[in-house]
Write an enzyme that holds these catalytic residues in place. Structure first.
Site, PDB file in Angstrom:
ATOM      1  N   ALA A 135      94.475   2.281  58.669  1.00 37.42           N
ATOM      2  CA  ALA A 135      94.609   1.371  59.816  1.00 37.42           C
ATOM      3  C   ALA A 135      94.549   2.181  61.094  1.00 37.42           C
ATOM      4  O   ALA A 135      94.756   3.405  61.091  1.00 37.42           O
ATOM      5  CB  ALA A 135      95.930   0.599  59.749  1.00 37.42           C
ATOM      6  N   SER A 162      93.844  -3.274  60.674  1.00 34.21           N
ATOM      7  CA  SER A 162      93.254  -2.787  59.426  1.00 34.21           C
ATOM      8  C   SER A 162      92.205  -3.737  58.854  1.00 34.21           C
ATOM      9  O   SER A 162      91.606  -3.432  57.820  1.00 34.21           O
ATOM     10  CB  SER A 162      94.350  -2.578  58.370  1.00 34.21           C
ATOM     11  N   GLY A 192     101.718  -0.626  51.316  1.00 32.61           N
ATOM     12  CA  GLY A 192     101.046   0.334  52.171  1.00 32.61           C
ATOM     13  C   GLY A 192     101.311   1.772  51.796  1.00 32.61           C
ATOM     14  O   GLY A 192     101.589   2.095  50.638  1.00 32.61           O
ATOM     15  N   GLU A 197      98.940  -2.195  45.851  1.00 32.66           N
ATOM     16  CA  GLU A 197      97.959  -2.253  46.937  1.00 32.66           C
ATOM     17  C   GLU A 197      98.444  -1.641  48.247  1.00 32.66           C
ATOM     18  O   GLU A 197      97.669  -1.524  49.172  1.00 32.66           O
ATOM     19  CB  GLU A 197      97.524  -3.708  47.170  1.00 32.66           C
ATOM     20  N   ARG A 215      92.136  -7.558  41.038  1.00 28.87           N
ATOM     21  CA  ARG A 215      93.372  -8.346  41.029  1.00 28.87           C
ATOM     22  C   ARG A 215      93.407  -9.294  39.835  1.00 28.87           C
ATOM     23  O   ARG A 215      94.443  -9.478  39.199  1.00 28.87           O
ATOM     24  CB  ARG A 215      93.487  -9.153  42.321  1.00 28.87           C
ATOM     25  N   ASP A 220     101.808  -7.936  57.557  1.00 32.44           N
ATOM     26  CA  ASP A 220     100.544  -8.611  57.252  1.00 32.44           C
ATOM     27  C   ASP A 220     100.684  -9.969  56.582  1.00 32.44           C
ATOM     28  O   ASP A 220      99.717 -10.734  56.552  1.00 32.44           O
ATOM     29  CB  ASP A 220      99.685  -7.718  56.348  1.00 32.44           C
ATOM     30  N   HIS A 275      95.686 -15.656  18.837  1.00 28.23           N
ATOM     31  CA  HIS A 275      95.195 -14.291  18.778  1.00 28.23           C
ATOM     32  C   HIS A 275      93.673 -14.291  18.616  1.00 28.23           C
ATOM     33  O   HIS A 275      93.065 -15.292  18.234  1.00 28.23           O
ATOM     34  CB  HIS A 275      95.834 -13.545  17.604  1.00 28.23           C
ATOM     35  N   GLU A 332      91.739 -12.849  16.412  1.00 29.04           N
ATOM     36  CA  GLU A 332      91.256 -13.079  15.053  1.00 29.04           C
ATOM     37  C   GLU A 332      91.287 -14.564  14.692  1.00 29.04           C
ATOM     38  O   GLU A 332      90.357 -15.086  14.061  1.00 29.04           O
ATOM     39  CB  GLU A 332      92.099 -12.287  14.042  1.00 29.04           C
ATOM     40  N   ALA A 385      96.056   3.157  64.852  1.00 34.93           N
ATOM     41  CA  ALA A 385      97.427   3.474  65.243  1.00 34.93           C
ATOM     42  C   ALA A 385      98.225   2.233  65.584  1.00 34.93           C
ATOM     43  O   ALA A 385      99.453   2.187  65.400  1.00 34.93           O
ATOM     44  CB  ALA A 385      97.420   4.449  66.421  1.00 34.93           C
TER      45      ALA A 385
END
Length: 317
Positions: A157, A163, A248, A246, A179, A195, A44, A46, A159
């Site tokens: 992104a 992206s 989609g 994150e 992150r 992706d 911890h 402390e 069409a």
């Protein structure tokens, strides 16, 4: 206390289920010891600060971002007892510990030992730094940050799905820093299939702080991932007090619709895409009036050509 809170941020995303506490021991106007909760929750803050201070702790003042724990654990002694035994003369506490095993008892024990206790110093800032711990204690779920990177017209992104990259390198580096400050990171099954994201931290020196990966929907999780079927299931994620979502669009919309987003991290690039893929779908908004008063801007800055805006969900006390 501000310095102790800054130290507590070092442990964010690494200490669950323990809170990421910071502690500074001051003797005669000089810092004798400093500490923050270590990965996995021990030692911890402390204990770390007192070990550094040694004999300088006797008669000194300890600034702690959370009430020192009162309960004994197989993993280590109670911090209230450590402070007493070290001969600390005064303890300044930012926030009381809502854990029923300690709540008020740690501070009371210190006072009974003749130690001066002052509480409530920079409490709001300390609670913000330990938001995941307080959210888990209050609602039994992680504190959730939703990250969106969009064009000026709200697209994530083209069409055809292209992206990479809407935002520039500075904004992407900031995302990696975020992150590193979370226990776990979640994306939808569609994003994983399209992706194959790594979702790791690619900043020099912080690679080991990559969060655990979670997939929403899609049945069986890929190797190294945890799968959940519903946003509410984040409550059952182990060792997770701060969660980053994150994408989609379907995952983002599902979390907003379920009112599970506590912090909105928005990056906007100075580009227009037009007819493409919007950042959000249906979020269950009943009327336009229901959209107002829900989000409060708490930070905004330029990251290269891109604008970062940070909002917090406004909730009843």
């Amino acid at each position: 206390m501000a310095a102790a809170i800054a130290l507590s941020e070092r442990g964010r995303g690494r200490t669950a289920p323990n809170p990421n506490v910071g502690c500074i021991v001051v003797r005669d106007g000089h810092i004798a010891g400093r500490g923050w909760t270590q990965p996995g929750g021990r030692p911890h803050a402390e204990a770390m600060a007192l070990a550094q201070a040694g004999e300088q702790a006797r008669g000194a003042t300890a600034y702690v971002t959370l009430e020192p724990c009162f309960h004994q654990s197989a993993r280590g002694p109670a911090c209230s007892g450590l402070l007493r035994d070290a001969g600390i003369g005064r303890v300044v506490i930012a926030a009381h510990d809502p854990d029923e095993r300690t709540n008020g008892r740690g501070a009371a024990m210190l006072e009974q030992a003749g130690i001066t206790v002052t509480a409530g110093v920079m409490e709001r800032e300390a609670r913000a730094a330990m938001a995941g711990f307080f959210m888990r204690q209050a609602l039994g779920r992680p504190h959730v940050t939703l990250k969106l990177a969009t064009s000026l017209d709200g697209q994530i992104a083209r069409a055809d799905g292209e992206s990479q990259w809407i935002t520039g390198p500075q904004a992407r580096a900031h995302t990696h820093l975020e992150r590193a400050r979370h226990d776990a990171i979640l994306v939808g099954s569609g994003t994983v299939a399209a992706d194959k994201p790594r979702l790791d931290v690619r900043l020099a020196g912080l690679e080991q702080r990559s969060p655990r990966r979670v997939i929403l929907g899609g049945g069986k999780a890929p190797k190294g991932w945890t799968a959940i079927d519903d946003p509410a299931a984040i409550a059952s994620l182990p060792q997770t007090d701060v969660l980053m979502v994150e994408g989609g669009a379907r995952a983002a919309s599902a979390f907003i619709a379920a009112d599970l987003v506590d912090r909105l991290l928005l990056y906007r690039a100075p580009i227009l895409i037009g007819a493409a893929r919007a950042a959000l779908g249906d979020i269950g908004l009943q009327t336009l009036a229901h959209a107002h008063g829900r989000w409060q801007l708490i930070d905004a800055r330029m990251l290269g050509p891109d604008r970062m805006e940070l909002y917090e969900r406004v909730r009843a006390a």
